[in-house]
Write an enzyme that holds these catalytic residues in place. Structure first.
Site, mmCIF file in Angstrom:
data_model
loop_
_atom_site.group_PDB
_atom_site.id
_atom_site.type_symbol
_atom_site.label_atom_id
_atom_site.label_comp_id
_atom_site.label_asym_id
_atom_site.label_seq_id
_atom_site.Cartn_x
_atom_site.Cartn_y
_atom_site.Cartn_z
ATOM 1 N N GLN A 129 -72.468 19.322 58.775
ATOM 2 C CA GLN A 129 -72.251 18.030 58.122
ATOM 3 C C GLN A 129 -70.943 17.399 58.589
ATOM 4 O O GLN A 129 -70.851 16.190 58.790
ATOM 5 C CB GLN A 129 -72.232 18.214 56.597
ATOM 6 C CG GLN A 129 -71.810 17.000 55.805
ATOM 7 C CD GLN A 129 -72.784 15.835 55.916
ATOM 8 O OE1 GLN A 129 -73.944 16.012 56.263
ATOM 9 N NE2 GLN A 129 -72.306 14.631 55.643
ATOM 10 N N GLU A 130 -69.933 18.239 58.807
ATOM 11 C CA GLU A 130 -68.620 17.739 59.209
ATOM 12 C C GLU A 130 -68.590 17.299 60.675
ATOM 13 O O GLU A 130 -68.081 16.228 61.003
ATOM 14 C CB GLU A 130 -67.555 18.829 58.978
ATOM 15 C CG GLU A 130 -67.242 19.106 57.518
ATOM 16 C CD GLU A 130 -66.412 18.002 56.887
ATOM 17 O OE1 GLU A 130 -65.998 17.076 57.598
ATOM 18 O OE2 GLU A 130 -66.178 18.067 55.666
ATOM 19 N N SER A 131 -69.118 18.139 61.575
ATOM 20 C CA SER A 131 -68.884 17.897 63.012
ATOM 21 C C SER A 131 -70.116 18.034 63.890
ATOM 22 O O SER A 131 -70.016 17.886 65.108
ATOM 23 C CB SER A 131 -67.842 18.900 63.514
ATOM 24 O OG SER A 131 -68.380 20.219 63.485
ATOM 25 N N TYR A 176 -72.738 13.710 50.605
ATOM 26 C CA TYR A 176 -72.188 14.818 51.394
ATOM 27 C C TYR A 176 -72.746 16.156 50.903
ATOM 28 O O TYR A 176 -73.251 16.969 51.690
ATOM 29 C CB TYR A 176 -70.665 14.779 51.258
ATOM 30 C CG TYR A 176 -69.899 15.892 51.918
ATOM 31 C CD1 TYR A 176 -69.544 15.818 53.258
ATOM 32 C CD2 TYR A 176 -69.482 17.001 51.184
ATOM 33 C CE1 TYR A 176 -68.801 16.832 53.858
ATOM 34 C CE2 TYR A 176 -68.744 18.014 51.769
ATOM 35 C CZ TYR A 176 -68.409 17.928 53.105
ATOM 36 O OH TYR A 176 -67.680 18.931 53.689
#
Length: 478
Positions: free
Chosen positions: A301-303, A428
């Site tokens: 999800q972040e990168s 998120y």
């Protein structure tokens, strides 16, 4: 003499008029020493894996057994007809298998109170023409025998006599959905909840026509001699309804799967095959007491598992750490994949440990992820706001409602830390939960495949057919 004869005759007549009592054998219901729950396999019904058992029906069955103060025995079946037969023969006490209320089931069984609602939808695959109505199909419908879908089609056939379909007894709903995605069949009918869950792994699934709306999912009880159990079930249901358990389970199993992004899901499945193998060992090593798949899902999800990722706000690396956070947890190079994963795991663990003990273990990760995204202080603001609105500050289902309010002046001006993009935090967390569920499914499929390959081939011939690929339960289904 006349009086004597009259007395004898009168006595005889009175005796003849007396009611004769015939002693009948009454059915005495057996005292439950265990709760035998007949069920079917399915992610929203009952699943077992290395992480334990799960499913909406399973979780409710656990609570019901605790309410009755008896052990729980889950009895999985692969055939609906045998499941129904077992209930009628008193081989099980109740059916908890994600089944909807239908006229036929009302005639055969007693139905418990509603657990949640679903729609019945026509399912086809990406690339096929969108059907305008049930007669506008470019192929055959295949459904499970003895299912509510057969009842629906039978009613539709009265208006559309040319409507025909195939019925199968050796497949479950998940298998039919997989056959749609693999182009083995053209159409099937499924509950909307099943489609929402399975399209995370089978993104080519499409749901078209809604054939039945807002059907109650219920448990089935025996048609006779079940008054006592029904009374206990109703009392239990009322208790859990007031406690918010039904809302919690609804959010747990369905709250994060309603959003769907076809392109993102396909990209994630490709990344699991092509990118994850390079970093999996690092996630497993540094996860510690966390589930490595939750850590990996957070990183995606972040990168998108890109160690060189950078955002306009200055966060960088696999776990997109800020410079101050990296310094705080001893990370010197945010672009080093291992350092970033180690740092992200430590930071996430710290978020979990900071949370109040009143937040249940099963929900702490979601609160921690929201803190990871917008900061612990804003999550605490949201919890206090929830409490002021008479919502449960320790339930993720309620915090999801409150977090977006931190973007509205009416609410954030009353908080200690002010404005926050709370709706982004909800999105998120939901995204990470979907990625995590997909990783669990892929991981379990891989383990099952390896197990099947390692098993000696002659065992299958001695013990019967090999298990269906994807069956995750060690229990032998009936």
């Amino acid at each position: 003499m006349t009086r004597f004869l009259f007395a004898i005759i009168l006595g005889f007549l009175l005796t003849a008029c007396q009611q004769v009592t015939v002693e009948e054998t009454e059915y005495v219901p057996h005292k439950l020493t265990e709760l035998r729950v007949g069920t079917l396999y399915g992610p929203q019904i009952y699943m077992t894996s290395g992480q334990g058992n799960s499913g909406f029906d399973y979780d409710m069955a656990v609570l019901f057994a605790e309410y009755l103060d008896v052990p729980l025995k889950m009895v999985p079946y692969t055939n609906r007809a045998e499941l129904y037969d077992a209930l009628k023969k008193n081989e099980i006490d109740i059916i908890a298998a994600g089944m909807t209320e239908t006229p036929a089931r009302r005639e055969q069984f007693r139905l418990g109170p509603p657990l949640y609602r679903v729609n019945q939808v026509l399912v086809y695959r990406e690339g096929m023409p969108t059907p305008k109505d049930i007669t506008d199909l470019k192929g055959k419908i295949t459904v499970i025998a003895d299912s509510s879908f057969v009842e629906t089609l039978t009613q539709l056939q009265k208006r559309h006599p040319t409507l025909v379909w195939d019925q199968v007894t050796d497949k479950d709903s998940e298998e039919l959905l997989a056959m749609i995605a693999n182009k083995e069949i053209d159409y099937t009918i499924a509950d909307s909840s099943s489609v929402q869950i399975n399209r995370r792994y089978l993104p080519d699934l499409r749901s078209g026509l809604v054939l039945e709306e807002k059907l109650d999912v219920v448990w089935l009880l025996p048609p006779t001699h079940s008054d006592g159990l029904m009374s206990q079930l109703l009392a239990f249901w009322h208790q859990e309804k007031l406690a918010g358990t039904l809302d919690h389970l609804n959010e747990k199993y369905f709250g994060h799967v309603k959003r769907f992004d076809y392109i993102d899901t396909r990209a994630f499945l490709r990344a699991i095959e092509t990118v994850l193998p390079r970093y999996r060992q690092l996630f497993e090593t540094h996860a510690g007491d966390l589930d490595w798949r939750k850590l990996a899902a957070t990183s995606y999800q972040e990168s998108h598992w890109n160690p060189n990722a950078r955002s306009p706000t200055g966060v960088r690396g696999m776990m997109m750490l800020t410079q101050p956070t990296a310094k705080e947890i001893g990370i010197t190079n945010r672009l080093d994949a291992e350092e970033s994963i180690r740092g992200g795991a430590a930071y996430l663990r710290d978020m979990i440990n900071r949370l109040p003990e009143s937040i249940p273990e099963s929900q702490r990760m979601w609160f921690a992820l929201a803190s990871y995204n917008i900061g612990y202080a804003h999550v605490e603001d949201a919890r206090k706001l929830a409490e002021s609105m008479e919502l449960n500050p320790n339930a993720w289902r309620d915090l999801k409602k409150v977090l977006p309010l931190l973007q509205k002046r009416k609410y954030y001006q009353k908080t200690r830390y002010g404005y926050a993009r709370g709706s982004e935090a909800v999105h998120y967390v939901d995204s990470i939960r979907r990625y995590y569920d997909t990783l669990v499914w892929v991981d379990n499929q891989s383990k099952q495949q390896n197990s099947d390959e390692e098993e000696p081939s002659d065992l299958a011939s001695e013990d019967g057919p090999a298990p269906v690929p994807g069956t995750l339960s060690p229990d032998k289904p009936k």
